[in-house]
Write an enzyme that holds these catalytic residues in place. Structure first.
Site, short mmCIF file in Angstrom:
data_model
loop_
_atom_site.label_atom_id
_atom_site.label_comp_id
_atom_site.label_asym_id
_atom_site.label_seq_id
_atom_site.Cartn_x
_atom_site.Cartn_y
_atom_site.Cartn_z
N GLY A 156 10.89 52.07 116.18
CA GLY A 156 11.17 53.01 115.09
C GLY A 156 12.16 52.45 114.10
O GLY A 156 12.95 53.19 113.50
N ASP A 175 22.57 62.81 123.70
CA ASP A 175 22.78 64.12 123.13
C ASP A 175 23.96 63.89 122.18
O ASP A 175 25.08 63.68 122.65
CB ASP A 175 23.14 65.15 124.21
CG ASP A 175 23.30 66.54 123.62
OD1 ASP A 175 24.06 66.68 122.64
OD2 ASP A 175 22.68 67.49 124.12
N HIS A 176 23.71 63.87 120.89
CA HIS A 176 24.76 63.37 120.00
C HIS A 176 26.03 64.24 120.02
O HIS A 176 27.09 63.79 119.65
CB HIS A 176 24.23 63.13 118.58
CG HIS A 176 24.10 64.36 117.73
ND1 HIS A 176 23.03 65.20 117.82
CD2 HIS A 176 24.90 64.89 116.79
CE1 HIS A 176 23.19 66.19 116.97
NE2 HIS A 176 24.32 66.04 116.32
N HIS A 229 22.42 70.78 123.21
CA HIS A 229 23.78 70.65 122.69
C HIS A 229 24.73 71.74 123.23
O HIS A 229 25.85 71.46 123.65
CB HIS A 229 23.80 70.73 121.17
CG HIS A 229 22.93 69.71 120.50
ND1 HIS A 229 22.78 68.42 120.96
CD2 HIS A 229 22.15 69.79 119.39
CE1 HIS A 229 21.96 67.76 120.17
NE2 HIS A 229 21.56 68.56 119.21
C1 BG6 Z 1 20.00 68.34 115.89
C2 BG6 Z 1 19.04 69.45 115.60
O1 BG6 Z 1 19.89 67.92 117.22
O2 BG6 Z 1 21.33 68.78 115.64
C3 BG6 Z 1 19.20 69.93 114.18
O3 BG6 Z 1 17.71 69.00 115.83
C4 BG6 Z 1 20.62 70.30 113.88
O4 BG6 Z 1 18.34 71.05 113.93
C5 BG6 Z 1 21.57 69.18 114.30
O5 BG6 Z 1 20.74 70.54 112.49
C6 BG6 Z 1 23.01 69.63 114.19
O6 BG6 Z 1 23.85 68.53 114.40
P1 BG6 Z 1 25.30 68.49 113.79
O7 BG6 Z 1 25.90 67.24 114.34
O8 BG6 Z 1 25.14 68.48 112.30
O9 BG6 Z 1 26.00 69.73 114.24
#
Ligand code: BG6
Length: 494
Positions: A10, A182-183, A245
């Protein structure tokens, strides 16, 4: 850190451009990449090495927190870009993987580095299974060094599909080799949660139902469905944010960690939290979960359309763009402490935070009215993740002298410094090191899906009313009522 080859599926995509290249570059500048490393980018497009390098350079200019401005920085950037090679690959074609294997081996030989391979799947989940299978069948995964697989959510669409995916991935990679990003776990304040608890016995002592009245986890967004109608209308807030999250934030907050804990301890503790999370039954979902969808309205004065009028969204959709819930952890530390979670799109402001509200001793006596009059508010420990980062403890104070009322005072425990590492940098760095502390482990993913399963079913069977809320608000009023029933309110809504 050991020399590594990153095999990036990707490489021409959006995530690579916005997040992965800038993160790699910043790690490189900070000296946090292995001394010898090579990146092999893959995509369907007919790009050359130069075209990839050119695009990586552009992504850094546009999205990186650090830019290459001075001559010295330019030199560093060129050195970084020289590590990139490109290979056209059709994910289902075995021959392409053979070609890729030859390229990877040649590069390893050229650089004199061991066969440590990090396979990063920055592609849609529909390709995970095929790619993992081909990595194995082509011999790419048979290395004399280590191999790791980095993937991004969604990990499945429900419990059954998640299990199925995991089984397929497990045929090519062991659990220790799989790094599920999971960011939210990479966000600096979330990473500090663990450290703060470990290093501060005073916080550990207060981290229990003896002192905590309730916990509130909020991830409000102002954006709508954006250009992701196809994905989002099948996911909704429950699958897109809550199952991953939000539950990850809950786990990170609820674990109790001794100062010498390892990533295995963290994994075990998180699993313990999920196991203690009181399951919902078909009959209890509606009283614990609020399901919402945005109507039209205005965000910061700008009119916005209803979810059902967004391009690509069917007018009769019942998808959830907001979810709020009341959860209970039935263990020694948390029994009796309600945990309120909410997340949604097209809300009044972007704010991601965790609030720990401490019990109010005065309120327990018959002196509530007196406390109110005097201006005393509960002590709060607040973790701000966005839009600003910070950790504050709210205390009460009053000027000496007669007649004054108490005022809340914030003790600042951490404020954001510019140029701190971003979520992806932290996570990619850990993947290089093989440290899985801040990744989603299979146990957690499986238990999270199992926990949300009754909610998915109840939504499907229309057992939970869909509450429409005005875009630009804080969500349906039922979300406020959820807390009001227990004598609480969402903090910081105006
Ligand atoms: C992503 C979701 O994982 O996280 C999005 O798919 C969301 O829909 C985003 O907007 C939010 O991330 P952050 O870091 O901006 O709070």
């Amino acid at each position: 850190m050991e020399a590594t080859t990153i095999v990036l599926f990707g490489a021409t995509g959006d995530l690579a451009k916005r997040k992965i290249y800038p993160a790699l570059y910043n790690l490189f500048v900070d000296g946090k990449l292995p001394k010898a490393f090579s990146v092999v980018g893959l995509g369907r497009r007919e790009w050359s090495d130069e075209k990839l390098q050119d695009n990586v350079g552009k992504s850094i200019a546009e999205f990186s927190r650090r830019k290459a401005v001075s001559e010295e920085e330019q030199g560093k950037l060129n050195e970084f870009l020289a590590a990139f090679r490109y290979c056209v690959l059709d994910v289902g074609n075995e021959e392409d993987y053979k070609k890729l294997l030859t390229l990877v081996e040649n590069r390893e030989e050229e650089l004199g580095i061991p066969q440590n391979r990090l396979f990063y799947l920055s592609v849609g989940p529909e390709f995970f299974e095929t790619i993992a299978f081909r990595i194995k069948s082509s011999g790419l995964g048979t290395t004399k060094g280590w191999k790791r697989l980095v993937i991004e959510k969604p990990f499945g669409h429900d419990l059954a599909t998640a299990r199925d995916l995991n089984e397929k991935l497990s045929a090519a990679f062991s659990e220790e080799e799989i790094f599920r990003i999971d960011h939210y776990l990479g966000k600096p304040v979330v990473q500090k949660l663990e450290m703060l608890q470990q290093a501060n016995p005073v916080l550990q002592a207060f981290w229990t139902n003896r002192y905590i009245a309730n916990v509130q986890i909020t991830a409000n967004e102002t954006v709508g469905v954006e250009e992701r109608a196809g994905y989002y209308d099948k996911s909704g807030a429950l699958r897109d944010m809550f199952q991953n999250h939000m539950l990850q934030l809950l786990m990170m907050l609820a674990i109790h960690l001794p100062s010498d804990s390892t990533s295995e301890d963290v994994r075990a503790k998180k699993k313990g939290v999920m196991e203690a999370l009181v399951p919902l039954q078909a009959e209890t979902v509606a009283s614990r979960i609020i399901r919402g969808q945005y109507k039209d309205g205005a965000i910061k004065g700008e009119p916005v359309v209803a979810y059902t009028a967004e391009p690509g969204i069917p007018a009769d959709t019942r998808n959830d763009t907001f979810i709020a819930g009341k959860l209970e952890i039935d263990n020694y530390f948390w029994r009796g402490v309600p945990v309120y979670i909410r997340t949604g799109k097209r809300l009044k402001e972007k704010s991601t935070r965790i609030v720990i509200e401490f019990k109010e001793p005065l309120k327990q006596a018959s002196q509530a009215a007196q406390a109110k009059e005097s201006g005393i508010v509960p002590n709060l420990l607040v973790f701000e993740l966005a839009p600003n980062e910070g950790i504050t403890l709210q205390l009460n104070t009053r000027e000496p002298g007669a007649g004054g009322v108490f005022k809340p005072m914030n003790v600042d425990l951490h404020t954001h410094r510019d140029n701190t590492a971003e979520a992806y940098e932290n996570l990619i760095h850990d993947a290089f090191l093989g440290d899985s502390t801040f990744f989603a482990h299979w146990d957690e993913v499986e238990l999270s899906w199992a926990w949300v399963e009754p909610i998915l079913k109840a939504f499907e069977n229309e057992q939970v009313p869909l509450r429409l809320y005005e875009a630009g608000s804080y969500g349906p009023k039922e979300s406020d009522e959820l807390l009001a029933e227990d004598g609480f309110h969402w903090w910081f809504d105006d």
